[in-house]
Motif scaffolding. Structure first.
Motif, short mmCIF file in Angstrom:
data_model
loop_
_atom_site.label_atom_id
_atom_site.label_comp_id
_atom_site.label_asym_id
_atom_site.label_seq_id
_atom_site.Cartn_x
_atom_site.Cartn_y
_atom_site.Cartn_z
N ARG A 71 0.82 -1.22 0.00
CA ARG A 71 0.00 0.00 0.00
C ARG A 71 0.85 1.27 0.00
O ARG A 71 1.94 1.32 0.56
N VAL A 72 0.29 2.31 -0.64
CA VAL A 72 0.88 3.64 -0.65
C VAL A 72 -0.10 4.59 0.03
O VAL A 72 -1.29 4.58 -0.29
N ALA A 75 3.69 0.93 2.58
CA ALA A 75 5.10 1.02 2.21
C ALA A 75 5.66 2.41 2.45
O ALA A 75 6.83 2.56 2.83
N CYS A 76 4.83 3.44 2.20
CA CYS A 76 5.37 4.80 2.28
C CYS A 76 4.27 5.82 2.54
O CYS A 76 3.10 5.59 2.22
N CYS A 83 7.66 2.47 7.69
CA CYS A 83 7.40 2.86 6.30
C CYS A 83 8.35 3.98 5.88
O CYS A 83 9.00 4.62 6.70
N VAL A 84 8.42 4.20 4.60
CA VAL A 84 9.35 5.17 4.02
C VAL A 84 8.66 6.53 3.91
O VAL A 84 7.53 6.62 3.43
N LEU A 85 9.34 7.56 4.36
CA LEU A 85 8.80 8.93 4.28
C LEU A 85 9.30 9.59 3.00
O LEU A 85 10.51 9.75 2.80
N VAL A 86 8.36 9.97 2.11
CA VAL A 86 8.70 10.56 0.82
C VAL A 86 8.16 11.98 0.76
O VAL A 86 6.95 12.20 0.89
N PHE A 87 9.04 12.93 0.54
CA PHE A 87 8.64 14.32 0.33
C PHE A 87 8.62 14.61 -1.17
O PHE A 87 9.65 14.46 -1.85
N ASP A 88 7.48 15.02 -1.67
CA ASP A 88 7.37 15.52 -3.04
C ASP A 88 7.72 17.01 -2.99
O ASP A 88 6.94 17.83 -2.56
#
Length: 441
Positions: free
Chosen positions: A142-143, A199-200, A228-233
């Motif tokens: 999952r996202v 997942a993130c 989970c992975v922290l992703v900054f757009d």
């Protein structure tokens, strides 16, 4: 001041030709004719600095240039010179160019929270690569995306969650879940409900409002605690917030981040950056299963990387981020004063960080209104202001800002008349502009 609407016969003809050959009449939905008042969608001939000219010869002060990508102004001499130096040297080879070394070093020096970087041509590819990498690293399907942010990628994992989900299998969209911005409790509840499945966390670290105190640090802690992975757009916040993006301004390091837009000042270049142990999964120096991270034919074209390096040098050496903020503050103050003086201060509302201003057009009941947006855009265009937003470029001068404020004041006077009539229709002169994300054309 001339407030007559521009005559656009050549633009109308060009739009018709575009629609005959290009679905939607533009290669980006946000640039579509439906985003502008009827018969007032100029087709651009050229631009210089903060001004553009349409094919009919009309000149406009432009905001939101290139969907926020042209933050230094069109044909910026330092960028174009860097690009020209590479054009006669070849643009794409069978092995990496030395510019790929230099561009990576420059980027990682500019964004020190990142340990590795990989370049691509657009933001969608970079953000989808981050999602794929997070899924591979965690083994989770999952996202989780921020529900309050409008766009992350053209790929199925995101588009399947929008009203334009046609062509995306429902099962794919179902793997993407949403969390609200600024609400740590709701995010933790989501992570608990989907324990060991997410997942993130993918979000813009900041948008039209500053992150609540402790929010980004709280997300960092949640991501660590739930694995989970922290992703900054950082497509928008990159450079406009600071040279190192929002992560550099707020001091919270994500695991992965994606940059684009301002990175190339209109040239096609984006970046996926992040922790070495994650990024290396797409490389050769590990013993695990390989991740097909980013592999694009044109991802490292020499002229685009040269543009990116010139942009980064210009920002750091000339204090561009601070200039964008100063220009935006001047514009926001002027627009708010103009709107208030015309009695529409509660209806024409400027929002956002000074370097990334947008405006809301509210009806007599205080609700967002596309008809009132149409009226407002028509009057701006009549005054020579092309402004789907009020996002500034550093090429704007004080005289450009002052003229824009004068045009806004004229637009607000008409807006007041429409509010008094409780009907903007007489001032729309055609159909209303439309939102990008809608199910039917």
């Amino acid at each position: 001041m001339n407030s007559e609407e521009p005559d656009l016969p050549r633009s109308r003809e060009a739009n018709a030709r575009l629609h005959a050959m290009v679905p939607g009449g533009a290669h980006t939905y946000a640039k579509g004719e439906d985003q502008y008042p009827e018969n007032l969608a100029p087709v651009i001939s050229h631009g210089r600095g903060a001004h553009v000219w349409d094919v009919d010869g009309n000149r406009y002060i432009e905001y939101g240039s290139g969907l926020r990508s042209v933050s230094l102004g069109h044909a910026h001499p330092r960028v174009t010179e860097a690009v020209r130096r590479e054009l006669d040297r070849g643009g794409n080879f069978v092995r990496p160019s030395i510019l790929e070394v230099e561009a990576a070093e420059r980027f990682l020096a500019t964004v020190p929270t990142a340990e590795m970087v990989k370049f691509a041509k657009n933001g969608s590819d970079a953000t989808t690569a981050a999602v794929r990498l997070a899924r591979a690293a965690t083994g989770r399907p999952r996202v989780a995306v921020c529900a309050d942010h409008p766009f992350f990628s053209v790929d199925d994992w995101f588009i399947g969650t929008t009203p334009m989900s046609a062509g995306v299998p429902a099962a794919t969209g179902d793997l993407t879940v949403a969390f609200p911005y600024g609400d740590l409790a709701a995010t933790e509840e989501l992570l608990t409900r989907h324990r060991d499945e997410v997942a993130c966390l993918v979000l813009e670290p900041a948008t039209h409002a500053e992150p609540p105190p402790g929010y980004l640090a709280g997300l960092r802690e949640l991501a660590d605690r739930y694995g989970c992975v922290l992703v900054f757009d950082e497509m928008i916040t990159g450079f406009r917030w600071s040279e190192a993006g929002a992560q550099g301004l707020y001091g919270v390091a994500p695991d992965l981040s994606t940059f684009g837009k301002a990175l190339g000042n209109g040239f096609a270049v984006s970046a996926l950056a992040g922790r070495r142990d994650l990024m290396e999964r797409g490389g050769l120096r590990h013993s695990g299963e390989r991740v097909f991270l980013l592999s694009t034919t044109h991802g490292a074209e020499t002229h685009a990387l040269a543009a990116a390096m010139a942009v980064q040098s210009t920002y750091t050496e000339e204090g561009v981020s601070a200039r964008l903020h100063a220009l935006g503050e001047r514009l926001a103050a002027g627009v708010r004063e103009a709107a208030a003086s015309m009695g529409v201060g509660d209806h024409v509302v400027v929002r956002g960080r000074a370097s990334n201003l947008v405006f809301a057009t509210l009806d007599e009941n205080g609700q967002p209104s596309q008809p009132y947006r149409t009226l407002f855009l028509r009057r701006l265009l009549a005054g020579g202001v092309l402004a789907p937003s009020f996002v500034v470029s550093s090429a704007l001068g004080d005289d450009d800002i002052d003229r824009t404020v004068d045009v806004v004041a004229e637009a607000c006077a008409v807006y007041r008349k429409a509010l008094d009539a409780a009907d903007p229709t007489p001032w729309m002169a055609g159909r209303a502009v439309k939102p990008v994300f809608r199910r039917l054309a």
